[in-house]
Design a protein around this motif. Sequence first.
Motif, PDB file in Angstrom:
ATOM      1  N   THR A 292       0.772  -1.199  -0.081  1.00 41.67           N
ATOM      2  CA  THR A 292       0.121   0.131  -0.193  1.00 41.67           C
ATOM      3  C   THR A 292       0.615   0.855   0.299  1.00 41.67           C
ATOM      4  O   THR A 292       0.149   2.295  -0.550  1.00 41.67           O
ATOM      5  CB  THR A 292      -0.609   0.164   1.544  1.00 41.67           C
ATOM      6  N   GLY A 293       2.004   1.547   0.912  1.00 44.20           N
ATOM      7  CA  GLY A 293       2.908   2.927   0.615  1.00 44.20           C
ATOM      8  C   GLY A 293       3.705   2.459  -0.228  1.00 44.20           C
ATOM      9  O   GLY A 293       4.945   4.056  -0.374  1.00 44.20           O
ATOM     10  N   VAL A 294       3.827   1.934  -1.372  1.00 44.24           N
ATOM     11  CA  VAL A 294       5.118   2.066  -2.410  1.00 44.24           C
ATOM     12  C   VAL A 294       3.704   3.074  -4.224  1.00 44.24           C
ATOM     13  O   VAL A 294       3.019   2.534  -4.308  1.00 44.24           O
ATOM     14  CB  VAL A 294       4.491   0.220  -2.968  1.00 44.24           C
ATOM     15  N   PRO A 295       4.729   3.638  -3.792  1.00 45.20           N
ATOM     16  CA  PRO A 295       3.936   4.704  -4.924  1.00 45.20           C
ATOM     17  C   PRO A 295       4.056   4.018  -5.913  1.00 45.20           C
ATOM     18  O   PRO A 295       2.783   4.195  -7.224  1.00 45.20           O
ATOM     19  CB  PRO A 295       4.741   6.028  -4.838  1.00 45.20           C
ATOM     20  N   VAL A 296       5.148   3.310  -6.527  1.00 43.77           N
ATOM     21  CA  VAL A 296       4.996   2.840  -8.330  1.00 43.77           C
ATOM     22  C   VAL A 296       5.397   2.130  -7.612  1.00 43.77           C
ATOM     23  O   VAL A 296       6.635   0.770  -7.507  1.00 43.77           O
ATOM     24  CB  VAL A 296       6.213   3.593  -8.674  1.00 43.77           C
ATOM     25  N   VAL A 297       4.511   0.597  -8.759  1.00 41.32           N
ATOM     26  CA  VAL A 297       5.307  -0.700  -8.957  1.00 41.32           C
ATOM     27  C   VAL A 297       5.194  -0.913 -10.259  1.00 41.32           C
ATOM     28  O   VAL A 297       4.608  -1.044 -11.152  1.00 41.32           O
ATOM     29  CB  VAL A 297       3.351  -1.265  -8.424  1.00 41.32           C
ATOM     30  N   ASP A 298       6.876  -0.919 -10.826  1.00 43.67           N
ATOM     31  CA  ASP A 298       6.852  -1.024 -12.347  1.00 43.67           C
ATOM     32  C   ASP A 298       7.123  -2.801 -12.333  1.00 43.67           C
ATOM     33  O   ASP A 298       6.794  -3.278 -11.416  1.00 43.67           O
ATOM     34  CB  ASP A 298       7.643  -0.164 -12.566  1.00 43.67           C
ATOM     35  N   LYS A 299       7.303  -2.723 -13.925  1.00 38.42           N
ATOM     36  CA  LYS A 299       7.941  -4.311 -13.657  1.00 38.42           C
ATOM     37  C   LYS A 299       8.945  -4.555 -13.281  1.00 38.42           C
ATOM     38  O   LYS A 299       8.925  -5.432 -12.752  1.00 38.42           O
ATOM     39  CB  LYS A 299       8.549  -3.991 -15.753  1.00 38.42           C
ATOM     40  N   GLU A 300      10.385  -3.518 -12.408  1.00 33.58           N
ATOM     41  CA  GLU A 300      11.061  -4.232 -12.378  1.00 33.58           C
ATOM     42  C   GLU A 300      11.154  -4.874 -10.613  1.00 33.58           C
ATOM     43  O   GLU A 300      11.058  -5.554  -9.898  1.00 33.58           O
ATOM     44  CB  GLU A 300      12.130  -3.026 -11.936  1.00 33.58           C
ATOM     45  N   VAL A 301       9.934  -3.886 -10.124  1.00 35.81           N
ATOM     46  CA  VAL A 301       9.223  -4.163  -8.099  1.00 35.81           C
ATOM     47  C   VAL A 301       8.922  -5.267  -9.140  1.00 35.81           C
ATOM     48  O   VAL A 301       8.319  -6.072  -7.512  1.00 35.81           O
ATOM     49  CB  VAL A 301       8.236  -3.161  -8.222  1.00 35.81           C
ATOM     50  N   ALA A 302       7.655  -4.935  -9.943  1.00 33.34           N
ATOM     51  CA  ALA A 302       7.444  -6.871  -9.414  1.00 33.34           C
ATOM     52  C   ALA A 302       7.691  -7.666 -10.065  1.00 33.34           C
ATOM     53  O   ALA A 302       7.504  -9.031  -9.437  1.00 33.34           O
ATOM     54  CB  ALA A 302       5.705  -6.311 -10.958  1.00 33.34           C
ATOM     55  N   ASN A 303       8.495  -8.113 -10.991  1.00 35.65           N
ATOM     56  CA  ASN A 303       9.811  -9.736 -10.748  1.00 35.65           C
ATOM     57  C   ASN A 303      10.068  -9.383 -10.192  1.00 35.65           C
ATOM     58  O   ASN A 303      10.453 -11.046  -9.116  1.00 35.65           O
ATOM     59  CB  ASN A 303       9.701  -8.747 -12.320  1.00 35.65           C
ATOM     60  N   GLY A 304      10.286  -8.478  -8.962  1.00 34.12           N
ATOM     61  CA  GLY A 304      11.742  -8.972  -7.728  1.00 34.12           C
ATOM     62  C   GLY A 304      10.063  -9.341  -6.930  1.00 34.12           C
ATOM     63  O   GLY A 304      10.811 -10.541  -6.726  1.00 34.12           O
ATOM     64  N   LEU A 305       8.998  -9.063  -7.192  1.00 29.07           N
ATOM     65  CA  LEU A 305       8.004  -9.984  -5.682  1.00 29.07           C
ATOM     66  C   LEU A 305       7.968 -11.207  -6.041  1.00 29.07           C
ATOM     67  O   LEU A 305       7.512 -12.099  -5.279  1.00 29.07           O
ATOM     68  CB  LEU A 305       6.678  -8.831  -5.481  1.00 29.07           C
ATOM     69  N   ILE A 306       7.705 -11.183  -7.493  1.00 32.54           N
ATOM     70  CA  ILE A 306       7.329 -12.948  -8.037  1.00 32.54           C
ATOM     71  C   ILE A 306       8.472 -13.837  -7.455  1.00 32.54           C
ATOM     72  O   ILE A 306       8.602 -14.575  -6.453  1.00 32.54           O
ATOM     73  CB  ILE A 306       7.224 -12.415  -9.367  1.00 32.54           C
ATOM     74  N   THR A 307       9.399 -13.218  -7.468  1.00 31.82           N
ATOM     75  CA  THR A 307      11.285 -14.215  -7.144  1.00 31.82           C
ATOM     76  C   THR A 307      11.057 -13.966  -5.708  1.00 31.82           C
ATOM     77  O   THR A 307      11.206 -15.525  -5.076  1.00 31.82           O
ATOM     78  CB  THR A 307      12.442 -13.167  -7.965  1.00 31.82           C
ATOM     79  N   VAL A 308      10.443 -13.368  -4.950  1.00 33.24           N
ATOM     80  CA  VAL A 308      10.216 -13.589  -3.596  1.00 33.24           C
ATOM     81  C   VAL A 308       8.816 -14.558  -3.203  1.00 33.24           C
ATOM     82  O   VAL A 308       9.303 -14.956  -2.072  1.00 33.24           O
ATOM     83  CB  VAL A 308      10.209 -12.000  -2.649  1.00 33.24           C
ATOM     84  N   PHE A 309       8.068 -14.082  -3.830  1.00 31.59           N
ATOM     85  CA  PHE A 309       6.652 -15.236  -3.554  1.00 31.59           C
ATOM     86  C   PHE A 309       7.531 -16.863  -3.746  1.00 31.59           C
ATOM     87  O   PHE A 309       6.961 -17.755  -3.571  1.00 31.59           O
ATOM     88  CB  PHE A 309       5.318 -14.948  -4.962  1.00 31.59           C
ATOM     89  N   GLN A 310       8.080 -16.916  -5.210  1.00 33.27           N
ATOM     90  CA  GLN A 310       8.610 -18.030  -5.933  1.00 33.27           C
ATOM     91  C   GLN A 310       9.263 -18.930  -4.536  1.00 33.27           C
ATOM     92  O   GLN A 310       9.162 -20.198  -4.578  1.00 33.27           O
ATOM     93  CB  GLN A 310       9.208 -18.087  -6.903  1.00 33.27           C
ATOM     94  N   ALA A 311      10.403 -17.634  -4.105  1.00 32.90           N
ATOM     95  CA  ALA A 311      11.411 -17.989  -2.837  1.00 32.90           C
ATOM     96  C   ALA A 311      10.340 -19.198  -1.398  1.00 32.90           C
ATOM     97  O   ALA A 311      11.067 -19.892  -1.455  1.00 32.90           O
ATOM     98  CB  ALA A 311      12.839 -17.244  -2.937  1.00 32.90           C
ATOM     99  N   VAL A 312       9.876 -18.064  -1.664  1.00 34.56           N
ATOM    100  CA  VAL A 312       8.888 -18.149   0.213  1.00 34.56           C
ATOM    101  C   VAL A 312       8.168 -19.991  -0.912  1.00 34.56           C
ATOM    102  O   VAL A 312       7.967 -20.752   0.842  1.00 34.56           O
ATOM    103  CB  VAL A 312       8.058 -17.315   0.162  1.00 34.56           C
ATOM    104  N   ARG A 313       8.268 -19.938  -1.378  1.00 35.33           N
ATOM    105  CA  ARG A 313       6.844 -21.412  -1.858  1.00 35.33           C
ATOM    106  C   ARG A 313       7.846 -22.353  -1.934  1.00 35.33           C
ATOM    107  O   ARG A 313       7.238 -23.681  -1.176  1.00 35.33           O
ATOM    108  CB  ARG A 313       5.905 -21.609  -3.444  1.00 35.33           C
ATOM    109  N   LEU A 314       8.811 -22.400  -2.219  1.00 34.65           N
ATOM    110  CA  LEU A 314      10.378 -23.327  -2.496  1.00 34.65           C
ATOM    111  C   LEU A 314      10.180 -23.781  -0.874  1.00 34.65           C
ATOM    112  O   LEU A 314      10.705 -25.098  -0.422  1.00 34.65           O
ATOM    113  CB  LEU A 314      11.064 -23.128  -3.025  1.00 34.65           C
TER     114      LEU A 314
END
Length: 364
Positions: A292-314
């Motif tokens: 909520t407090g992140v003003p801009v979510v661009d492609k780099e931020v989104a890909n980085g969050l996806i990497t975090v999601f995948q690592a947590v799933r592992l």
Amino acid sequence: MTSSTTPTSRFQGNAQLHQFLFWAALAAVAAIIAFLIGGIVFASTPLVILAGGGVVLLALELVAMWLNQRGKVTVSAYVVCSAVAGYALLIVLVAPDFLPVLMLGPVIILTIVQPLLDQIALRVISVSMALLAIVITALGGYVRLFEPMPDAILNPLLIILVALSMPMLLILMWQNYNRVTSALQQSEQSNRALQAIRDHLEEEVARRTSDLQQALHSLEQQFAEQRSLRLTLEQQQEAIRELSVPILPVTNDILVMPLIGVVDRERLGDINRRALTAIAESGAQKLLIDITGVPVVDKEVANGLITVFQAVRLLGGQVYLAGVRPEVAQALVAINIDLQGIQTFATLQDALARALPAAKVRAV
């Protein structure tokens, strides 16, 4: 009318040689007078010849004095030495009975030229004077052009010649003594000056060494302070990084990671590291990431969050993405980010409402 002295009229020669030539000229005058009077009184041709030779000797001594005044010291010394040698040869030819006194001639010549010539020239003169002494001795022993002088004439003249020669020799010896004494005094003064310079240099080196040691100590203190400040800064930066990526445990099974501010590549790395570390250490199964407090979510931020999601799933955990505002959803669709398999919520409350019942059911 004012008088002016031109550089050519100034004395430029050797003062000691000038003093010797002055007394030598007086001695020549006295010898001329003595020989002339003796030649007239006793009708002695040899004495008249010696008086004439004395005039030539006096003239050469005056020439030598003039040359010395003009600064031609070496030439002046050669002239007076040649005059003394020539007069000694004349005396031994005319009056060989004066041979004992004539042996002082080479000694006087060597004493004159010793302080004025270099080593090579002095060697040549020394050999020449040795040959002169041999020649005078040979001429006095084997050559006799006139009848021997009566003792009444010879003895007074010998006394006069010795009286005239010895002062000249004493003057030269005294000059050499003064010259050596002056050289020794100058050497002592130079040694004292060098000692003073060395002491000053030692003091300067000691002072500079002390200054360098103090400067080195100061630099070491500054380096230690800078190292301490650097460590403190690194600790503060680490604390800031941890505060910028906080992990809040809601329950034993649920962790919340609220993100505030701009998310760049470095911060994405911190988010990934903090999320995996928190899941591994706490044993939680669910991670709620609130953007909520992140003003801009661009492609780099989104890909980085996806990497975090995948690592947590592992690691066996579930990830909930909260704070997906309409503009964020449009931006993710526009950049073709695939969030399939990731549960997204508009607010953190919605995400907690979904996660908490599941946690309660699991607890029952």
